[in-house]
Design a protein around this motif. Structure first.
Motif, short mmCIF file in Angstrom:
data_model
loop_
_atom_site.label_atom_id
_atom_site.label_comp_id
_atom_site.label_asym_id
_atom_site.label_seq_id
_atom_site.Cartn_x
_atom_site.Cartn_y
_atom_site.Cartn_z
N ILE A 13 140.81 65.22 40.54
CA ILE A 13 142.22 65.33 40.15
C ILE A 13 142.56 64.35 39.03
O ILE A 13 143.22 64.71 38.05
CB ILE A 13 143.14 65.08 41.37
N THR A 16 140.92 65.51 35.76
CA THR A 16 141.62 66.69 35.24
C THR A 16 142.96 66.29 34.63
O THR A 16 143.32 66.75 33.54
CB THR A 16 141.85 67.72 36.36
N TRP A 17 143.67 65.42 35.33
CA TRP A 17 144.97 64.95 34.83
C TRP A 17 144.80 64.22 33.50
O TRP A 17 145.57 64.44 32.57
CB TRP A 17 145.61 64.03 35.85
#
Length: 208
Positions: A13, A16-17
């Motif tokens: 996460i 990806t962020w």
């Protein structure tokens, strides 16, 4: 095993962020860079900020005034070019020029949380008007005071560009790193008109 799975998911996460932020920021950098390419703002600003520092440290007042006077053409060029930038950016669409007011970057915040964004085009016009006011010395400051306020206007403008391209927190950090100036201090040192317009823009959106 469950702990390891959680860590991997969290890491995915975060990565990806970060990738989304970088891609989003690149679009803002490219947009502003395209309009700055034909200008010499960075060079002029560096000349002024370094020159003002040198002049202020002159012990002889006559020499100080003489040095400050040599920057008049560069000051006028900066004011003109920032106005040109503001006018050129006005042609861009609203979605492309929105910037988040949160400290950190939120990719595409203008699409799902527009109330937390402001229009960079409006901010540029505030800076252009502020620079012109100080360059024209509408407040009748002494040369030394005028240089002090003009430096603050330039610092705040630079902060806004970094904010648009990256984030508010990054802009704060860069202002401190490059000039040893806090954002709040720069805001306090600009003209009263610039400060009032800036705060209205920050609090009420696009109000000038």
């Amino acid at each position: 095993m469950q702990t390891m799975d959680f860590v991997l998911i969290l890491l995915a996460i975060v990565v990806t962020w970060r990738l989304l932020c970088l891609r989003y920021q690149r679009t803002h950098i490219a947009l502003l860079g395209r309009h700055l390419a034909s200008l010499q703002l960075e060079r002029h600003m560096e000349t002024l900020t370094q020159g003002y520092t040198r002049a202020i440290h002159e012990k002889d007042e006559a020499r100080q005034l003489q040095v400050l006077d040599t920057f008049a053409p560069t000051e006028r060029a900066v004011a003109t070019q920032i106005q040109s930038l503001a006018d050129a950016m006005q042609q861009e669409n609203t979605q492309a020029t929105r910037m988040g007011v949160l400290p950190f970057c939120v990719p595409h915040i203008e699409q799902f949380l527009p109330a937390s964004t402001r229009d960079f085009r409006t901010l540029l016009h505030i800076h252009a008007a502020g620079l012109r006011r100080v360059v024209d010395n509408k407040d009748c400051w002494t040369p030394k005071d005028r240089a002090y306020h003009l430096s603050a206007e330039l610092y705040l403008f630079q902060h806004s560009c970094h904010w648009f391209c990256k984030s508010r927190a990054v802009a704060d950090a860069r202002l401190m790193l490059r000039h040893q100036v806090q954002h709040q201090k720069a805001l306090e040192a600009v003209s009263a008109e610039t400060r009032a317009a800036y705060l209205r823009w920050l609090q009420n959106g696009d109000a000038q």
